[in-house]
Design an enzyme around this catalytic site. Sequence first.
Site, mmCIF file in Angstrom:
data_model
loop_
_atom_site.group_PDB
_atom_site.id
_atom_site.type_symbol
_atom_site.label_atom_id
_atom_site.label_comp_id
_atom_site.label_asym_id
_atom_site.label_seq_id
_atom_site.Cartn_x
_atom_site.Cartn_y
_atom_site.Cartn_z
ATOM 1 N N LEU A 1 5.967 129.418 1.925
ATOM 2 C CA LEU A 1 5.944 130.304 3.084
ATOM 3 C C LEU A 1 4.812 131.296 2.856
ATOM 4 O O LEU A 1 4.597 131.757 1.732
ATOM 5 C CB LEU A 1 7.266 131.068 3.241
ATOM 6 C CG LEU A 1 8.524 130.259 3.591
ATOM 7 C CD1 LEU A 1 9.750 131.176 3.594
ATOM 8 C CD2 LEU A 1 8.380 129.554 4.924
ATOM 9 N N ASP A 2 4.074 131.616 3.910
ATOM 10 C CA ASP A 2 3.028 132.621 3.790
ATOM 11 C C ASP A 2 3.615 133.948 3.325
ATOM 12 O O ASP A 2 4.806 134.212 3.523
ATOM 13 C CB ASP A 2 2.329 132.828 5.137
ATOM 14 C CG ASP A 2 1.593 131.581 5.617
ATOM 15 O OD1 ASP A 2 1.283 130.729 4.774
ATOM 16 O OD2 ASP A 2 1.348 131.485 6.830
ATOM 17 N N ARG A 3 2.759 134.784 2.757
ATOM 18 C CA ARG A 3 3.218 136.073 2.225
ATOM 19 C C ARG A 3 4.034 136.863 3.260
ATOM 20 O O ARG A 3 5.094 137.413 2.952
ATOM 21 C CB ARG A 3 2.012 136.915 1.780
ATOM 22 C CG ARG A 3 2.414 138.253 1.146
ATOM 23 C CD ARG A 3 1.235 139.229 1.108
ATOM 24 N NE ARG A 3 0.236 138.839 0.138
ATOM 25 C CZ ARG A 3 0.183 139.295 -1.121
ATOM 26 N NH1 ARG A 3 1.103 140.139 -1.556
ATOM 27 N NH2 ARG A 3 -0.777 138.906 -1.919
#
Length: 300
Positions: free
Chosen positions: A134-136
Site C-alpha cells: 500500500l502506498d505510504r
Amino acid sequence: MKSYKTYLVTEEHQGLTVESYLKQIHMYSGRKIQKLTRLKGIMQNNKAVFLQKKVKGGDVLRILSLEDSSYGVEPESGSIEVLYEDNYLIVLNKPSGLLVHPTGQTSSGTLSNYLAFYFQQQEVICTIRPIHRLDRETSGCIVFAKDSRTQTILETFLKDGSLKRTYQALVQGIVDPPSGTINAPIGSHPTKPNRRAVNLKGDPAITHYKTVQGLSNASLLELTLETGRTHQIRVHLTHLGYPIIGDRMYGKASNLINGQALHAISVHFSHPVEQHEITVQAPAPTNFLRVLEHYSSQNS
C-alpha cells in the site's frame, strides 16, 4: 539438529520432475528450491537427487526444513492493529502516513519494523513477508505471510486474482458513468521518474469501480483491482478525470486530509492451508471519515 519434511509421492503425480512436484504440489518457490539445492536438502528415497529426475508413485522425498533465522528488518516498538491472525498469516490495518517496508534511505519506522517487534515480543522468529503493498498515504488491509510456503500460495492468489482487494476512494467530481471499468496500461511517466502514467507501452492495468455515494462535487467510490500496478488506482482515477481528494502527486493537496483519501477496506481469499474463506475488513480512519463528512454536509 536438521529436520526434514517427508512427502510420499502418489500414483497421480508419477512422471513429474522433482522440481515440478515441489512447485506444483507443495507450492515451493523457485528461490526456495535453489536454496535447498545448494544445501543438498532434497533427497529421493534417501539419495541426493537432480531436480529434473522424474518421480514415481511410492517414492519418498525428504526435504530439509528451512526455518526463519531473522525478521529481515530491525524490530522496532510501534503500534499495530491486528485485524486477523492465525498460524500462517496476519492481516494488519495500516495507518495512513506509514511505509509498509523499509526502502531507499528509510530503514526504520515502517509497519514491517513494528510487526517484527510484535513477533519478537511473542518470542517468535518470523521473516516479514508482505504479500502486497500500500502506498505510504493509503490506509487499510495488508496481508503478511508467516512462512515461505504460505507466501508462495498467497502470491499465486494475488497473481490469479483470487486474493480480492477492495478499496474506497473519495474523488473530486460526480463520476460519470457512475460505474465501469478502467482498462488502461500503466508505465513510466514521460518526465517524472517517481511517478507512473497511462502509457501505451506500459503494463496492462484494469480497475473496476462503482459509485457508493454521490456527494457535493465529490464521489465515494468502491474499487477492485484485476492487476496490481504501482499507484494503479491513483493513476487510473486521474486519467478518468476524477483525482483522489488530497492526492498531491496525481491531483492536488487538500486542507481536509494529509495524504490521499484512499482506503483498502477489505481483503477476501481462500485460506492457503485450511479449507475456509477469509474476509477481513478495516474500518475507515478518522481522516478519511472527516473528508466524507465534509462533503456529505454540503449535500444537506
